[in-house]
Design a protein around this motif. Sequence first.
Motif, PDB file in Angstrom:
ATOM      1  N   ALA A 121      36.640 -59.434  19.507  1.00  0.00           N
ATOM      2  CA  ALA A 121      36.471 -58.594  20.698  1.00  0.00           C
ATOM      3  C   ALA A 121      35.039 -58.567  21.220  1.00  0.00           C
ATOM      4  N   ALA A 168      37.780 -53.873  25.144  1.00  0.00           N
ATOM      5  CA  ALA A 168      38.709 -52.848  24.676  1.00  0.00           C
ATOM      6  C   ALA A 168      40.000 -52.951  25.489  1.00  0.00           C
ATOM      7  N   ASP A 215      43.003 -52.229  24.932  1.00  0.00           N
ATOM      8  CA  ASP A 215      43.894 -51.077  24.837  1.00  0.00           C
ATOM      9  C   ASP A 215      43.460 -49.934  25.748  1.00  0.00           C
ATOM     10  N   ARG A 253      41.426 -47.689  24.807  1.00  0.00           N
ATOM     11  CA  ARG A 253      40.977 -46.636  23.897  1.00  0.00           C
ATOM     12  C   ARG A 253      40.256 -47.287  22.730  1.00  0.00           C
ATOM     13  N   THR A 254      39.299 -46.565  22.153  1.00  0.00           N
ATOM     14  CA  THR A 254      38.573 -47.057  20.993  1.00  0.00           C
ATOM     15  C   THR A 254      38.661 -46.029  19.870  1.00  0.00           C
ATOM     16  N   GLY A 313      45.626 -47.978  13.178  1.00  0.00           N
ATOM     17  CA  GLY A 313      44.946 -48.960  14.009  1.00  0.00           C
ATOM     18  C   GLY A 313      44.482 -50.182  13.247  1.00  0.00           C
ATOM     19  N   THR A 343      38.077 -53.529  14.698  1.00  0.00           N
ATOM     20  CA  THR A 343      37.594 -54.594  15.577  1.00  0.00           C
ATOM     21  C   THR A 343      36.122 -54.924  15.365  1.00  0.00           C
ATOM     22  N   THR A 365      34.715 -49.610  14.651  1.00  0.00           N
ATOM     23  CA  THR A 365      35.584 -49.378  15.799  1.00  0.00           C
ATOM     24  C   THR A 365      36.924 -50.053  15.553  1.00  0.00           C
ATOM     25  N   THR A 380      41.222 -50.675  17.336  1.00  0.00           N
ATOM     26  CA  THR A 380      42.164 -50.615  18.446  1.00  0.00           C
ATOM     27  C   THR A 380      43.504 -50.104  17.948  1.00  0.00           C
ATOM     28  N   GLU A 422      46.227 -50.867  19.703  1.00  0.00           N
ATOM     29  CA  GLU A 422      47.137 -51.916  20.188  1.00  0.00           C
ATOM     30  C   GLU A 422      48.349 -51.324  20.899  1.00  0.00           C
TER      31      GLU A 422
END
Length: 323
Positions: free
Chosen positions: A19, A33, A35, A37-38, A83, A86, A142, A144, A146
Amino acid sequence: MTEAELLSRIFPRLPVPDAVLLGPGDDAAVLAAPDGRTVISIDTLVEDHDFRLLRPSGHCTTGYDVGWKCAAQNLSDINAMGGRATSLVVSLTLPPTTPVEWVEALADGLTAAIRELGATGCGVVGGDLGAGAQLVITAAVTGTLEGREPVLRSGAEAGDTVAVAGTLGRAAAGLALLEDGRPLQDLGVSGEELVAAQLRPRPPLAAGPAAAVAGASAMLDVSDGLMRDAGRIATASAVGLDLDPAALQQYAGPLEETAALLGIDPMEWVLGGGEDHGLLATFPPGVLLPAGFTAVGSTVPGEPLVTLASQAAALRGWDHFAH
């Protein structure tokens, strides 16, 4: 060695995440990002509090061990939300006498944990170096979701199944061996495996997303002990958690030989030992448990307490300030 020279030795040893749009070298990294959101978390390892360079057993903690554990505990926090990690940013506080090889080994341990634990697409995107009186390793991670909703601690309801993924008690047994005065070479293969569980924990990173997909109602990372962490779900969800000692015996049984050597009840490690970084989750009635999860109890209406076979039980587990 200057800061720039040390960084030039570290960066080539670290994996680059999928990423990343801009990696190490600037004031900050830039990540994609998709998605929208992080997920983010942070953990710190402090010399003589979270690890010792020299144990009473004679074991010398390597940079590789510390790097692995740093990665594992952070990856586990993202896993507990359902999650996938990343990126990591890592801050190192190093006494000026720290051997360069120890720092290189730390970078190798970070890399090995990311790859061997299956944190696909994760890598190290930057961090910070500083001097200090003792070793301090802090990593922020961090992740994701998904497209899924995060699995919180607060979603359990009465009648849910309580289940565990990963191991319980092994890291605590390994810590007891490291703190015991006997040389590790006298402990046999099983002792070496338990020490490895403490130094290089193996969180089940596939289990978190699988639990989210299956419909887990609550979940967290077992880092401070089963009883203490179960109490966190109980409090957040306003339900009781009743654990089944017979189901937990499968975790205590393999520890009996080592426990006898040290004069300890192995169930104490299972109930109070953290740092295996498995998952504790609850699932609604009728939900088929995902692969890797084992039922160990149920949620019950009433006070947000943790009981054993419906009986009151003493609180066990780690508290940084109480200890």
